[in-house]
Scaffold this motif. Structure first.
Motif, mmCIF file in Angstrom:
data_model
loop_
_atom_site.group_PDB
_atom_site.id
_atom_site.type_symbol
_atom_site.label_atom_id
_atom_site.label_comp_id
_atom_site.label_asym_id
_atom_site.label_seq_id
_atom_site.Cartn_x
_atom_site.Cartn_y
_atom_site.Cartn_z
ATOM 1 N N GLU A 209 -77.715 22.675 -15.043
ATOM 2 C CA GLU A 209 -79.152 22.825 -15.240
ATOM 3 C C GLU A 209 -79.873 22.669 -13.899
ATOM 4 O OE1 GLU A 209 -80.483 23.734 -18.000
ATOM 5 O OE2 GLU A 209 -78.687 23.578 -19.257
ATOM 6 N N ILE A 210 -80.700 23.645 -13.561
ATOM 7 C CA ILE A 210 -81.424 23.657 -12.290
ATOM 8 C C ILE A 210 -82.886 23.274 -12.553
ATOM 9 C CG2 ILE A 210 -81.998 25.004 -10.246
ATOM 10 C CD1 ILE A 210 -79.006 24.717 -10.760
ATOM 11 N N PRO A 211 -83.388 22.241 -11.914
ATOM 12 C CA PRO A 211 -84.769 21.823 -12.176
ATOM 13 C C PRO A 211 -85.797 22.788 -11.594
ATOM 14 C CG PRO A 211 -83.792 20.474 -10.448
ATOM 15 C CD PRO A 211 -82.696 21.324 -10.989
ATOM 16 N N ILE A 212 -87.015 22.646 -12.048
ATOM 17 C CA ILE A 212 -88.122 23.449 -11.553
ATOM 18 C C ILE A 212 -88.395 23.118 -10.080
ATOM 19 C CG2 ILE A 212 -89.894 21.791 -12.233
ATOM 20 C CD1 ILE A 212 -91.633 24.154 -13.101
ATOM 21 N N HIS A 213 -88.940 24.082 -9.345
ATOM 22 C CA HIS A 213 -89.270 23.940 -7.926
ATOM 23 C C HIS A 213 -88.036 23.769 -7.035
ATOM 24 C CE1 HIS A 213 -93.332 23.804 -9.254
ATOM 25 N NE2 HIS A 213 -93.311 22.557 -9.680
ATOM 26 N N THR A 214 -86.887 24.283 -7.485
ATOM 27 C CA THR A 214 -85.671 24.253 -6.669
ATOM 28 C C THR A 214 -85.642 25.457 -5.731
ATOM 29 O OG1 THR A 214 -84.383 23.096 -8.369
ATOM 30 C CG2 THR A 214 -83.140 24.331 -6.714
ATOM 31 N N THR A 215 -85.403 25.212 -4.457
ATOM 32 C CA THR A 215 -85.279 26.303 -3.484
ATOM 33 C C THR A 215 -83.890 26.915 -3.591
ATOM 34 O OG1 THR A 215 -86.752 25.121 -1.973
ATOM 35 C CG2 THR A 215 -85.475 26.938 -1.059
ATOM 36 N N ILE A 216 -83.812 28.238 -3.749
ATOM 37 C CA ILE A 216 -82.501 28.895 -3.835
ATOM 38 C C ILE A 216 -82.202 29.758 -2.610
ATOM 39 C CG2 ILE A 216 -82.518 28.855 -6.352
ATOM 40 C CD1 ILE A 216 -83.182 31.829 -6.302
ATOM 41 N N ALA A 217 -83.223 30.073 -1.818
ATOM 42 C CA ALA A 217 -83.018 30.845 -0.583
ATOM 43 C C ALA A 217 -84.221 30.622 0.329
ATOM 44 C CB ALA A 217 -82.842 32.335 -0.891
ATOM 45 N N TYR A 218 -84.000 30.838 1.619
ATOM 46 C CA TYR A 218 -85.080 30.624 2.581
ATOM 47 C C TYR A 218 -84.860 31.494 3.816
ATOM 48 C CZ TYR A 218 -81.593 27.583 4.823
ATOM 49 O OH TYR A 218 -80.451 27.079 5.412
ATOM 50 N N ALA A 219 -85.896 31.591 4.649
ATOM 51 C CA ALA A 219 -85.811 32.330 5.917
ATOM 52 C C ALA A 219 -86.325 31.432 7.030
ATOM 53 C CB ALA A 219 -86.620 33.615 5.846
ATOM 54 N N LEU A 220 -85.810 31.655 8.239
ATOM 55 C CA LEU A 220 -86.125 30.798 9.383
ATOM 56 C C LEU A 220 -86.916 31.533 10.461
ATOM 57 C CD1 LEU A 220 -82.759 28.934 10.163
ATOM 58 C CD2 LEU A 220 -84.689 28.094 8.829
ATOM 59 N N LEU A 221 -87.639 30.749 11.233
ATOM 60 C CA LEU A 221 -88.127 31.161 12.548
ATOM 61 C C LEU A 221 -87.390 30.312 13.573
ATOM 62 C CD1 LEU A 221 -92.020 31.697 12.669
ATOM 63 C CD2 LEU A 221 -90.223 33.324 13.237
ATOM 64 N N GLU A 222 -86.637 30.968 14.454
ATOM 65 C CA GLU A 222 -85.889 30.218 15.458
ATOM 66 C C GLU A 222 -86.790 29.858 16.640
ATOM 67 O OE1 GLU A 222 -82.216 32.045 16.568
ATOM 68 O OE2 GLU A 222 -81.746 32.610 14.503
ATOM 69 N N LEU A 223 -86.389 28.832 17.373
ATOM 70 C CA LEU A 223 -87.170 28.354 18.514
ATOM 71 C C LEU A 223 -86.397 28.535 19.812
ATOM 72 C CD1 LEU A 223 -88.550 24.960 17.099
ATOM 73 C CD2 LEU A 223 -89.679 27.192 17.130
ATOM 74 N N GLU A 224 -87.078 29.031 20.824
ATOM 75 C CA GLU A 224 -86.540 29.067 22.176
ATOM 76 C C GLU A 224 -87.165 27.894 22.922
ATOM 77 O OE1 GLU A 224 -86.580 31.988 26.059
ATOM 78 O OE2 GLU A 224 -86.719 32.885 24.052
#
Length: 467
Positions: A209-224
Motif C-alpha cells: 500500500e502506497i500512501p498519499i503524497h508519495t513521490t514516484i519520480a523526479y527531475a534534477l537541476l545539476e550544479l556547477e
C-alpha cells in the motif's frame, strides 16, 4: 517491488527523458532536496542517484532561506500491469552437472498509482533569488561528496506525486520438473545434489500500500560549483554539473571514448576494447566458470537481485566493502549473491581487480537492460543457446549476415529463434531470417541497448565456454 514499479512507470511515460524513478519508499524526495548523482564505473551506465537528508537551503551560507514559487499541475492517471509468461525446456551439461529442466514461470506486477500530480519549482524566480547566494563549502555533505570522484550535486526541480492511496501488487507462480543428476561444486567443495524427477513450485502474492503524497519520480537541476562556493545551475539538458578541479584531473569512468559515425562501427570498436575482459572470464577454471554461470542465471530471475549483485561488485572494484545488509531482495537471492562473492573471495579473485572488473562489466550490462530483455535473456542461458547468441552478436558487430547451417547454431530451433528474435528486438536490433540466412540490422539511434546486450551475451558465453 516499488523500485520495479517506478522504473516501469518512467520507462512508459518518459523513456530517455529527465525523470528519475524513486528506488525506495524510505527516500524523502521533496522540491529542493539535494541529490548526489554518482557517475558509474562504465560510461554507458545510467548514473546512480542518492537522495540526501538536506535541501538546497541547508547548504547555502546566510540565514534567509530561498522560497521559490511552486507550480502544480495534473499529470496523468496511471495504472499499469506488467507480466511475463515463460515456458522453457533446457538440457544443459555443466562441469559435474547434467540437468534437464522443464519450467513454467509467470509473474505479474500491477501498479495502481491512480491520478498523479506534478510539482515544479519556478526556475526563473529561483535564478533571481540565487544570484548572490554562495554554497557553504565547509558543510559536511559538500566535503564528503567532493572527496569522492565522479560525483555531482543536483537538487529536485520537479516531482511526480500520488494524490490518493495507491498500491503495487506482485503475483508470482513458478513450477519446474527436473530430471537427471546435479552435483554442484561451490566454495569449500560443498556439494548439493538434486535427485531425478524432482519438482519445485512456488507461489507468492504481495500487496504494497502506497500512501498519499508519495513521490514516484523526479527531475534534477545539476550544479556547477566553483571552489569559492559560487555556483551555476545547468539549465540545458546537454550540460552537466560538477566541482571545479584544482589542478587534479578527475577519475573518468571506463568504457566509451567517443562514438564513431555508424552504430555498427561503434559497437565493433567497443567490443574490441572490452575483449580482454571476456577472455579473462573464459580462462577461469572450469568449475569456477560453471558455478558463476549457474548462480548469475539464478540472480537474473530477480531485477532487484541483479542490481544488488552489480552494486556489490562495483563497490569491490572501488576497494569498498559491499553492504549486503542493505540489499532489498528475497533471502534465497541474498544467498545466491553471497555465494558468488564467497567464491570470488575463497578462490583469491577478490585480490584480482581484473576479474572483478570483468564480472562487474557483465552484471552492469544486465542491470542496464529493460525488465523484459533481462527476463528473455534469463531463459536463454543454456550452454548451446549462449554459444549461438555469441555468434549472432559477432554477426551484429560484423558483416551483419550469418548462415544458420554453421557450427554452433544447432540450438536455434524454431522456438529458440523466436525467443532470440524477441531478445534482439528489445535491444533495438532486428533479426531477419531468409531461408538458411539471418541478417541483422541495428535500429537508427538505437542508443546503448545493442552494446548492453552484446556485452551481457559475450560475458555469459565466456563463462559457458567448454574446455
Amino acid at each position: 517491488m516499488f523500485a520495479t514499479a517506478t522504473r516501469n512507470f518512467v520507462e512508459e511515460v518518459d523513456n530517455g527523458g529527465l525523470l528519475i524513478p524513486v528506488s525506495s519508499l524510505n527516500d524523502t524526495i521533496a522540491l529542493l532536496t539535494v541529490v548526489v548523482k554518482r557517475k558509474r564505473f562504465w560510461v554507458w551506465q545510467k548514473p546512480k542517484y542518492i537522495p540526501s537528508d538536506f535541501n538546497l537551503n541547508d547548504i547555502l551560507t546566510g540565514d534567509i532561506p530561498m522560497k521559490p514559487g511552486v507550480i502544480e499541475t495534473d499529470f496523468i492517471k496511471y495504472n499499469g500491469t506488467f507480466g511475463d509468461n515463460i515456458q522453457a525446456t533446457v538440457d544443459a551439461n555443466f562441469v559435474h552437472a547434467s540437468v534437464s529442466v522443464e519450467g513454467k514461470d509467470s509473474s505479474k506486477l500491477q501498479s495502481s498509482f491512480g491520478s498523479l500530480k506534478k510539482e515544479e519549482v519556478d526556475v526563473q524566480k529561483l535564478l533571481r533569488d540565487s544570484k548572490s547566494r554562495v554554497l557553504d563549502m565547509s558543510h559536511d555533505l559538500i566535503q564528503q561528496t567532493k572527496e569522492k570522484p565522479r560525483q555531482v550535486f543536483g537538487f529536485v526541480k520537479e516531482r511526480i506525486v500520488t494524490t490518493q492511496p495507491s498500491s503495487v501488487i506482485e503475483e508470482v507462480q513458478q513450477g519446474a520438473q527436473c530430471g537427471g543428476g546435479l552435483s554442484l561444486c561451490g566454495p569449500k567443495r560443498s556439494k548439493v545434489s538434486l535427485k531425478e524427477n524432482g519438482s519445485l513450485s512456488k507461489d507468492s502474492n504481495i500487496t504494497m500500500e502506497i500512501p498519499i503524497h508519495t513521490t514516484i519520480a523526479y527531475a534534477l537541476l545539476e550544479l556547477e560549483i566553483k571552489q569559492d562556493g559560487r555556483f551555476e545551475m545547468c539549465l540545458m539538458s546537454d550540460t552537466t554539473g560538477g566541482f571545479e578541479v584544482d589542478g587534479l584531473a578527475k577519475r573518468r569512468p571506463l568504457g566509451v571514448f567517443g562514438a564513431p559515425a555508424s552504430e555498427k562501427n561503434y559497437l565493433r570498436q567497443e567490443l574490441e576494447q572490452l575483449s580482454d575482459h571476456f577472455q579473462l572470464l573464459s580462462s577461469l577454471p572450469a568449475t569456477t566458470r560453471s558455478f558463476l554461470l549457474q548462480q548469475i542465471t539464478k540472480v537474473m530471475e530477480d531485477r532487484g537481485a541483479c542490481s544488488s549483485l552489480q552494486n556489490a561488485l562495483e563497490q569491490m572494484c572501488l576497494d569498498e566493502r559491499p553492504a549486503l545488509g542493505d540489499v532489498t531482495t528475497t533471502e534465497p537471492q541474498k544467498q545466491n549473491i553471497r555465494a558468488i562473492l564467497d567464491l570470488l573471495e575463497q578462490s583469491g579473485q577478490v585480490e584480482s581487480t581484473p576479474v572483478l572488473t570483468a564480472l562487474n562489466l557483465v552484471t552492469s550490462a544486465m542491470d542496464e537492460m529493460t525488465n523484459d530483455c533481462l527476463a528473455v535473456l534469463g531463459v536463454c542461458c543454456s550452454l548451446t543457446v549462449l554459444q549461438a547468441l555469441e555468434l549472432l552478436v559477432q554477426c551484429v558487430s560484423g558483416k551483419g549476415e550469418l548462415h544458420l547451417s554453421g557450427a554452433g547454431l544447432a540450438a536455434l530451433t524454431e522456438d529458440v529463434f523466436e525467443k532470440t528474435e524477441h531478445l534482439f528486438a528489445l535491444s533495438n536490433v532486428s533479426l531477419e531470417r531468409d531461408g538458411d540466412t539471418v541478417k541483422t540490422k541495428i535500429s537508427h539511434l538505437a542508443g546503448n541497448r545493442p552494446l548492453v546486450l552484446c556485452i551481457a551475451v559475450r560475458g555469459l558465453a565466456s563463462l559457458a565456454h567448454c574446455d
